[in-house]
Design an enzyme around this catalytic site. Structure first.
Site, mmCIF file in Angstrom:
data_model
loop_
_atom_site.group_PDB
_atom_site.id
_atom_site.type_symbol
_atom_site.label_atom_id
_atom_site.label_comp_id
_atom_site.label_asym_id
_atom_site.label_seq_id
_atom_site.Cartn_x
_atom_site.Cartn_y
_atom_site.Cartn_z
ATOM 1 N NE ARG A 202 -0.553 0.143 4.943
ATOM 2 C CZ ARG A 202 -1.162 0.134 6.112
ATOM 3 N NH1 ARG A 202 -2.461 0.302 6.195
ATOM 4 N NH2 ARG A 202 -0.484 -0.052 7.220
ATOM 5 C CG ASN B 185 -4.916 4.813 6.859
ATOM 6 O OD1 ASN B 185 -5.753 4.974 7.750
ATOM 7 N ND2 ASN B 185 -3.841 4.068 7.009
ATOM 8 C CD GLU B 186 -1.579 5.603 10.294
ATOM 9 O OE1 GLU B 186 -0.711 4.968 9.662
ATOM 10 O OE2 GLU B 186 -1.878 5.364 11.481
ATOM 11 C CD GLU C 87 -5.670 3.146 12.183
ATOM 12 O OE1 GLU C 87 -4.599 2.576 12.485
ATOM 13 O OE2 GLU C 87 -5.919 3.555 11.048
ATOM 14 C CD GLU D 195 -1.962 -3.886 8.635
ATOM 15 O OE1 GLU D 195 -3.135 -3.675 8.289
ATOM 16 O OE2 GLU D 195 -1.221 -3.022 9.131
ATOM 17 C CG HIS E 12 -2.379 -5.383 13.939
ATOM 18 N ND1 HIS E 12 -3.362 -4.961 14.812
ATOM 19 C CD2 HIS E 12 -1.511 -4.345 13.817
ATOM 20 C CE1 HIS E 12 -3.086 -3.714 15.186
ATOM 21 N NE2 HIS E 12 -1.965 -3.326 14.608
#
Ligand code: GAL
Length: 683
Positions: free
Chosen positions: A130, A168-169, A326, A374, A377
């Site tokens: 990503r 995102n971020e 988050e 992930e 996670h």
């Protein structure tokens, strides 16, 4: 705001007010990222039932769904989103709808290879992960704008959509890019900032090492070079990078706003953990500040660093409610050793954020992925499902947050500010500084930790902002101080403020140039002294002050010019010289700490300074017990979080919102437990 003060419906102010929080429930927001595209539809139904069981009222959807929503360029398929949004709307679960521009589809990379990010070392980043295209790529921006337009047009009035989550971020995993497209955009940015090449040459000091530019297209991005690249150029490139990313956000935000003027729009920050973005600038552009925070899990003081991050986020939000967008229920999967949270730790983490102003507690992610990067996670619903401890604790946390509705929109007040200026960090982090042990982050953490241990809440402040609301401002590490900030600090102290400055601050201006005269050029007047020489210490060398404190890393040769000595060096290269000083300046005072005091010495010195402003802990509690108070005009809510393995005592009487019991001062708070005492506001 009271009813009578409400702006008239439909006015621009009313729209801003409406956008200040996702409408809907009066409870705190609870939920997480939800990635239903990874699951068959029958699982969605189970998920929604489980979300309701856990008290979840908000989920972030679609953040990485671009390839699904636009399978071929310009061809859209919204069937999956239509379906899940209507299921969520029917279940009464609100949606924070993501724009998927942090992960362009494979067709994008194939068609627009020029949009790929190139690192400082010249590596072109590959695909299959990503990460956005180059922030300055016209093709990336056009494609991001198109998918955002289609989403906003389709879902602006959808009953489930209560908030928009752009991208995102920003800043991770893509920040600075050295492609040809970026170089061109950097030149445009420089023209807008400086107008003429002469001014660029002057600001960057290009007479040094013969770097003078005679044409705009001679200027490059500061790529890895034979030796150290011009530090002023690098600093401008950092500013440019933050601005380029911000332009990408604003592009998407404005598209959404044109379809959806009343719905709040945000993007998720990484408050103290994003090295590439100037959040003070960004915070002005979001309707609600939202933050992602992950523990540096191996650190034993990770709960203190969490508090610091939350206090910084609240400060960015200008003390308005903010969202924890988050965090993790337990271990992440990207640290060297992914330490799991122990029973109760997730709730303590979450409630510490709430204590410091968060009105939303969200996680990455709702259901643990079975595949992809992930899969290891933690999640709200782990691989072992509803029989897990984590799922039980997720349900308990939902109930706890449900019982805390009364804290919604209450404030956290602070009388102490700590300076946080990322431009200064960018400047200090460049090469060839006097000691590699000069670490701004470490100093800020050390000062913050003293205040946390005392139970004194702090805000973070920018040195150019209005500071008069703070009795004491701490400046642990501000290597670069702009001329505007210097004037602002001088007027703050001269009007009665108390400023505490630590070494290696105020050394250069905003161009990374040393002002004329001795160090610290930007602070000499206010501190009443000149540093004639820096005396960095050897690794593991330590020295002693005549007040008994020990110190390391740094010493200085100081000549006083109005300041009074509070302690001198008793050993080391500056023996006999001033080490700690105080200078009366106008109606206020400025203290200077010229060495790295050990934690005990720093705590006792700062405690004395705070005492001069009558700032003391409200309660005396054992080490490891956190207290923060949220206030409204009539009530206060005292959060007590016991991070230790020993029982402690509740410091004040009132109604504990979490247990539902009346408590008396001195009643026991078990190891690891939290209480939130509701009381009428103390006058
Ligand atoms: C965040 C990111 C999430 C997820 C999470 C894992 O930085 O926004 O998408 O990757 O980390 O900890």
């Amino acid at each position: 705001m009271s009813q009578d003060q409400q702006p008239p419906a439909g006015s621009p102010d009313a729209q801003v007010e409406m956008r200040s929080w996702p409408r809907g429930t009066s409870a705190l927001r609870y939920g997480g990222d939800y990635n239903p595209e990874q699951w068959p539809r029958e699982i969605w139904l189970e998920d929604i039932a489980l979300m309701r069981e856990a008290g979840i009222n908000l989920v972030s959807i679609g953040i990485f769904s671009w390839a699904l929503l636009e399978p071929r360029e310009g061809e859209f398929d919204f069937s999956f989103l239509d379906d899940i949004l209507s299921l969520l709307a029917d279940a009464g679960i609100d949606v924070d709808l993501g724009t998927p521009t942090a992960a362009p589809p494979a067709w994008f990379w194939k068609k627009y290879p020029q949009a790929r990010v190139i690192t400082r070392d010249g590596v072109t980043l590959g695909r299959g992960s990503r990460g956005m295209g180059s922030p300055s790529s016209p093709e990336y921006r056009a494609c991001a704008a198109r998918i955002t337009t289609e989403l906003a047009r389709r879902y602006a009035s959808h009953p489930a959509v209560r908030m928009w989550h752009v991208h995102n971020e920003y800043g991770a995993p893509v920040s600075d890019c050295y492609s040809e497209q970026s170089v061109a955009a950097f030149r445009t940015w420089l023209r807008a900032k400086y107008a003429t090449l002469d001014l660029v040459n002057e600001a960057w000091g290009t007479t040094f090492w013969g770097q003078r530019y005679g044409a705009w297209d001679e200027i490059d991005a500061p790529k890895t070079s034979a030796s150290v690249v011009n530090p002023s150029q690098r600093l401008d490139f950092q500013r440019f990078t933050s601005d380029a990313l911000l332009e990408c956000y604003v592009l998407e935000r404005d598209i959404i706003r044109s379809f959806s003027p009343d719905t709040p729009i945000t993007t998720n920050f990484m408050a103290t953990n994003c090295p590439s973005v100037d959040y003070w600038k960004w915070a002005r552009e979001v309707d609600v500040v939202a933050n992602d925070h992950y523990l540096a899990a191996e650190r034993l003081d990770n709960h203190i660093m969490l508090a610091m991050d939350a206090d910084f986020t609240r400060s960015l939000a200008g003390s308005r409610p903010w969202m924890l967008m988050e965090h993790s229920t337990s271990a992440v999967n990207w640290q060297p050793r992914n330490i799991a949270k122990r029973p109760g730790e997730m709730a303590r983490n979450s409630l510490s954020h709430v204590a410091r102003g968060a009105d939303a507690v969200m996680f990455f992610q709702f259901r643990a992925s079975r595949f992809g990067a992930e899969k290891f996670h933690s999640a709200m619903l782990p691989h072992d499902g509803t029989s897990s401890r984590i799922w039980r604790e997720v349900g308990q946390l939902g109930a706890s947050l449900g019982s805390l509705s009364a804290v919604r929109s209450t404030r956290v007040d602070a009388r102490v500010g700590i300076v946080w200026d990322i431009e200064s960090f960018w400047a200090q982090d460049l090469e060839w500084r006097p000691s590699e042990d000069l670490d701004h982050r470490e100093r800020i953490e050390a000062f913050y930790t003293v205040l946390w241990n005392l139970g004194i809440t702090v805000d973070f402040v920018h040195p150019e902002h209005h500071l008069d609301g703070y009795d004491v401002v701490l400046m642990p590490a501000s290597y670069s101080i702009s001329d505007h900030a210097r004037d602002n600090l001088e007027s703050y102290v001269s009007r009665g403020g108390k400023l505490v400055v630590s070494y290696f601050s105020g050394i250069v201006d905003e161009r990374d140039s040393v002002p004329a005269g001795g160090y610290p050029g930007q602070l000499r007047r206010i501190l009443g002294l000149t540093v004639t020489e820096w005396l960095p210490l050897r690794a593991s060398e330590s020295i002693i002050l005549d007040n008994g404190a020990t110190a390391d890393v740094w010493a200085e040769d100081i000549v006083l010019d109005g300041a009074a000595v509070e302690a001198r060096y008793a050993t080391g290269p500056a023996v006999g010289k001033p080490a700690l000083t105080r200078h009366e300046y106008g109606k206020g005072a400025a203290w200077y700490v010229s060495t790295r005091l050990d934690s005990h010495g720093l705590a006792s010195y700062l405690t004395g300074i705070l005492e001069t402003a009558r700032i003391r802990p409200h309660f005396t509690l054992p080490d490891g017990v956190e207290t923060v108070t949220r206030v409204s005009d009539t009530e206060q809510f005292i959060f007590v979080i016991n991070h230790t393995d020993e029982a402690t005592t509740v410091p004040s009487a009132g109604h504990d919102l979490l247990s539902g019991n009346e408590t008396v001062a001195g009643s026991a708070l078990p190891p690891g437990a939290v209480c939130v005492i509701r009381q009428p506001r103390a006058t």
